[in-house]
Design an enzyme around this catalytic site. Structure first.
Site, PDB file in Angstrom:
ATOM      1  N   HIS A  23      28.170  56.980  41.783  1.00 21.49           N
ATOM      2  CA  HIS A  23      29.574  56.380  42.238  1.00 21.49           C
ATOM      3  C   HIS A  23      30.255  56.166  41.185  1.00 21.49           C
ATOM      4  O   HIS A  23      29.940  55.644  40.494  1.00 21.49           O
ATOM      5  CB  HIS A  23      29.062  55.010  43.167  1.00 21.49           C
ATOM      6  N   CYS A  40      31.277  50.509  47.833  1.00 20.47           N
ATOM      7  CA  CYS A  40      31.121  52.394  46.810  1.00 20.47           C
ATOM      8  C   CYS A  40      29.794  52.744  47.794  1.00 20.47           C
ATOM      9  O   CYS A  40      29.610  53.630  47.121  1.00 20.47           O
ATOM     10  CB  CYS A  40      31.209  51.562  45.821  1.00 20.47           C
ATOM     11  N   ASN A  60      38.211  55.260  40.861  1.00 20.12           N
ATOM     12  CA  ASN A  60      36.951  55.324  41.556  1.00 20.12           C
ATOM     13  C   ASN A  60      37.805  55.061  42.951  1.00 20.12           C
ATOM     14  O   ASN A  60      38.815  54.513  43.574  1.00 20.12           O
ATOM     15  CB  ASN A  60      36.935  53.796  41.480  1.00 20.12           C
TER      16      ASN A  60
HETATM   17  C1  LIG Z   1      37.751  45.286  35.442  1.00 17.72           C
HETATM   18  C2  LIG Z   1      37.308  46.136  34.113  1.00 17.72           C
HETATM   19  C3  LIG Z   1      37.049  47.235  33.962  1.00 17.72           C
HETATM   20  C4  LIG Z   1      37.756  44.715  32.920  1.00 17.72           C
HETATM   21  O1  LIG Z   1      37.467  45.267  32.196  1.00 17.72           O
HETATM   22  P1  LIG Z   1      36.715  44.071  30.748  1.00 17.72           P
HETATM   23  O2  LIG Z   1      36.416  44.479  29.630  1.00 17.72           O
HETATM   24  O3  LIG Z   1      35.696  43.115  31.705  1.00 17.72           O
HETATM   25  O4  LIG Z   1      37.893  43.292  30.654  1.00 17.72           O
HETATM   26  P2  LIG Z   1      38.452  41.695  30.835  1.00 17.72           P
HETATM   27  O5  LIG Z   1      38.531  41.376  32.564  1.00 17.72           O
HETATM   28  O6  LIG Z   1      37.216  40.793  30.476  1.00 17.72           O
HETATM   29  O7  LIG Z   1      39.616  40.935  30.970  1.00 17.72           O
HETATM   30  C5  LIG Z   1      40.259  41.900  29.351  1.00 17.72           C
HETATM   31  C6  LIG Z   1      41.649  41.278  28.357  1.00 17.72           C
HETATM   32  O8  LIG Z   1      42.456  42.941  29.657  1.00 17.72           O
HETATM   33  C7  LIG Z   1      43.599  41.918  30.582  1.00 17.72           C
HETATM   34  N1  LIG Z   1      43.668  43.039  31.507  1.00 17.72           N
HETATM   35  C8  LIG Z   1      42.909  42.952  33.303  1.00 17.72           C
HETATM   36  N2  LIG Z   1      43.498  44.281  33.491  1.00 17.72           N
HETATM   37  C9  LIG Z   1      44.217  45.188  32.862  1.00 17.72           C
HETATM   38  C10 LIG Z   1      44.887  46.166  32.598  1.00 17.72           C
HETATM   39  N3  LIG Z   1      44.654  46.896  34.272  1.00 17.72           N
HETATM   40  N4  LIG Z   1      45.821  46.592  31.626  1.00 17.72           N
HETATM   41  C11 LIG Z   1      46.540  45.507  30.655  1.00 17.72           C
HETATM   42  N5  LIG Z   1      45.103  44.284  30.746  1.00 17.72           N
HETATM   43  C12 LIG Z   1      44.296  44.694  31.675  1.00 17.72           C
HETATM   44  C13 LIG Z   1      43.204  40.484  30.562  1.00 17.72           C
HETATM   45  O9  LIG Z   1      43.756  39.474  31.377  1.00 17.72           O
HETATM   46  C14 LIG Z   1      42.216  40.105  30.607  1.00 17.72           C
HETATM   47  O10 LIG Z   1      43.472  39.598  28.548  1.00 17.72           O
HETATM   48  P3  LIG Z   1      43.574  38.244  28.448  1.00 17.72           P
HETATM   49  O11 LIG Z   1      41.411  38.833  27.307  1.00 17.72           O
HETATM   50  O12 LIG Z   1      44.357  37.990  28.128  1.00 17.72           O
HETATM   51  O13 LIG Z   1      42.806  37.459  29.640  1.00 17.72           O
HETATM   52  C15 LIG Z   1      36.280  45.155  33.835  1.00 17.72           C
HETATM   53  O14 LIG Z   1      35.274  43.727  34.297  1.00 17.72           O
HETATM   54  C16 LIG Z   1      34.862  46.307  35.524  1.00 17.72           C
HETATM   55  O15 LIG Z   1      34.763  47.516  34.493  1.00 17.72           O
HETATM   56  N6  LIG Z   1      33.568  45.812  35.553  1.00 17.72           N
HETATM   57  C17 LIG Z   1      33.663  46.499  37.399  1.00 17.72           C
HETATM   58  C18 LIG Z   1      34.961  47.110  38.291  1.00 17.72           C
HETATM   59  C19 LIG Z   1      33.945  48.027  38.496  1.00 17.72           C
HETATM   60  O16 LIG Z   1      33.344  48.496  38.244  1.00 17.72           O
HETATM   61  N7  LIG Z   1      34.481  47.660  40.243  1.00 17.72           N
HETATM   62  C20 LIG Z   1      34.080  48.224  41.688  1.00 17.72           C
HETATM   63  C21 LIG Z   1      32.719  48.620  41.350  1.00 17.72           C
HETATM   64  S1  LIG Z   1      32.069  49.348  43.019  1.00 17.72           S
END
Ligand SMILES: CC(C)(COP(=O)(O)OP(=O)(O)OC[C@H]1O[C@@H](n2cnc3c(N)ncnc32)[C@H](O)[C@@H]1OP(=O)(O)O)[C@@H](O)C(=O)NCCC(=O)NCCS
Length: 331
Positions: A258, A113, A288
């Protein structure tokens, strides 16, 4: 000393629109979850074997036109991608071949990224030393063919999209404008928080059936860890480039981050007291696109007329590695 100046940009995204509702049909997810957690509404996926260099080629043609530069004037291609056509060679030589530029150097950047920021920084150094005068910096990704589209891969699969952005960087004797400074960082302690393990070149044997079955051929991400670090590093990197140039946050016209996640972008905006019109966002349309996201966003901001001569523009990124960095531009 000569300044490096971006004189033209171009972008290309595949035609196929994939909405959150389309993803609902493939995995246990929902439009509401994706919008709320990431701010994404739709993304683009390739439909043919065009590859990262193929996407970049389309963007490059537009960038050359906008910069009013002939392909033969390019001295160097810098290509940032984490999704090259082949394990080797990199996509740089493939783009070079498409442009008919046999003989000029092609340099591949693997900083995910942050790839475009690293690439632009390298271009800046070559121009400052006088080694090259006109450099094409490309960021392009084909993510869609390498995501786990089942419920197992839903945390990552819903976030990414395909696309390409290209900038033409030229030497300029106008000392007031162009790339004012670039700031690069990495911390390999977090390499495995966002990575694809297989098929790499570490394991003996290199390829096994288990790799396909256990999902290690797909990207892995510790989402919460990435989120936490991203907000901190984005803010630090913005502060660093402003401080290095004695520019206050108020003087910045536009921050182009980004496009990782809308919630990260909003957290960064809040930290600096910026209203959202000063922090560019198009993640709702493309998801992304990793190394492509900053050049695509820069191109759209220019096309929308948001950027004017003399404006201070911050480019900032964070991603796998972890890597992060920033660039301050004066347009
Ligand atoms: C990935 C991201 C959106 C997840 O959001 P979050 O609030 O942290 O969510 P969690 O990982 O805690 O998951 C919450 C729940 O949603 C579920 N879940 C994960 N992906 C899912 C999806 N696509 N649809 C529905 N539910 C989903 C998980 O299994 C979890 O369920 P549980 O509570 O029953 O265990 C977030 O962590 C994020 O944005 N991280 C950075 C990602 C990023 O920017 N990456 C690139 C970097 S350059």
């Amino acid at each position: 000393m000569n300044r490096a100046k971006i004189t033209g940009t171009g972008m290309y995204i595949p035609e196929k629109v994939v909405t959150n509702f389309d993803l609902e049909k493939l995995m246990d997810t929902s439009d509401a979850w994706i919008r709320e957690r990431a701010g994404i509404v739709e993304r683009r996926f390739v439909e043919s074997e065009i590859g990262a260099a193929g996407l970049a080629y389309e963007a490059a043609k537009k960038a050359l036109e906008n910069a009013q530069v002939e392909p033969k004037d390019i001295d160097l291609i810098i290509f940032a991608t984490l999704s090259p056509e082949y394990q080797f060679p990199g996509s740089g030589v493939l783009l070079q071949e498409k442009l008919g530029l046999q003989g000029i150097p092609a340099l591949d950047i693997r900083n995910q990224c942050t790839g475009f920021i690293y690439g632009l920084s390298v271009a800046d150094q070559y121009i400052k030393t006088g080694m090259y005068k006109c450099i094409m910096v490309a960021g392009a990704e084909v993510h869609s063919t390498g995501l786990d589209m089942s419920t197992r891969g839903r945390d990552l699969a819903v976030l990414f999209g395909d696309g390409a952005g290209v900038a033409i960087v030229e030497s300029s004797d106008d000392s007031d404008c162009g790339i004012l400074s670039s700031h690069l960082h990495a911390d390999g302690r977090f390499a495995k928080e966002l990575y694809i393990e297989n098929p790499g070149c570490l394991h003996i044997p290199r390829y096994t059936d288990e790799m396909f079955e256990d999902g290690s051929i797909y990207p892995y991400m510790n989402g919460r860890q990435v989120f936490k670090h991203a907000v901190v590093r984005f803010c630090e990197a913005i502060e660093e480039c402003l401080k290095a140039n004695n520019v206050s946050p108020d003087e910045v016209k536009l921050v182009i981050p980004h496009q990782a996640n809308q919630r990260i972008t909003e957290a960064v905006a809040q930290r600096f007291g910026y209203t959202m019109d000063r922090v560019f966002s198009n993640i709702h349309k493309y998801g992304n696109t990793t190394a492509a996201s900053i050049p695509i966003a820069l191109h759209e901001a220019l096309m929308e007329g948001i950027i004017n001569e003399g404006d201070y523009i911050v480019l900032v990124a964070f991603g796998s590695g972890f890597t992060w960095g920033s660039i301050l531009l004066r347009w």
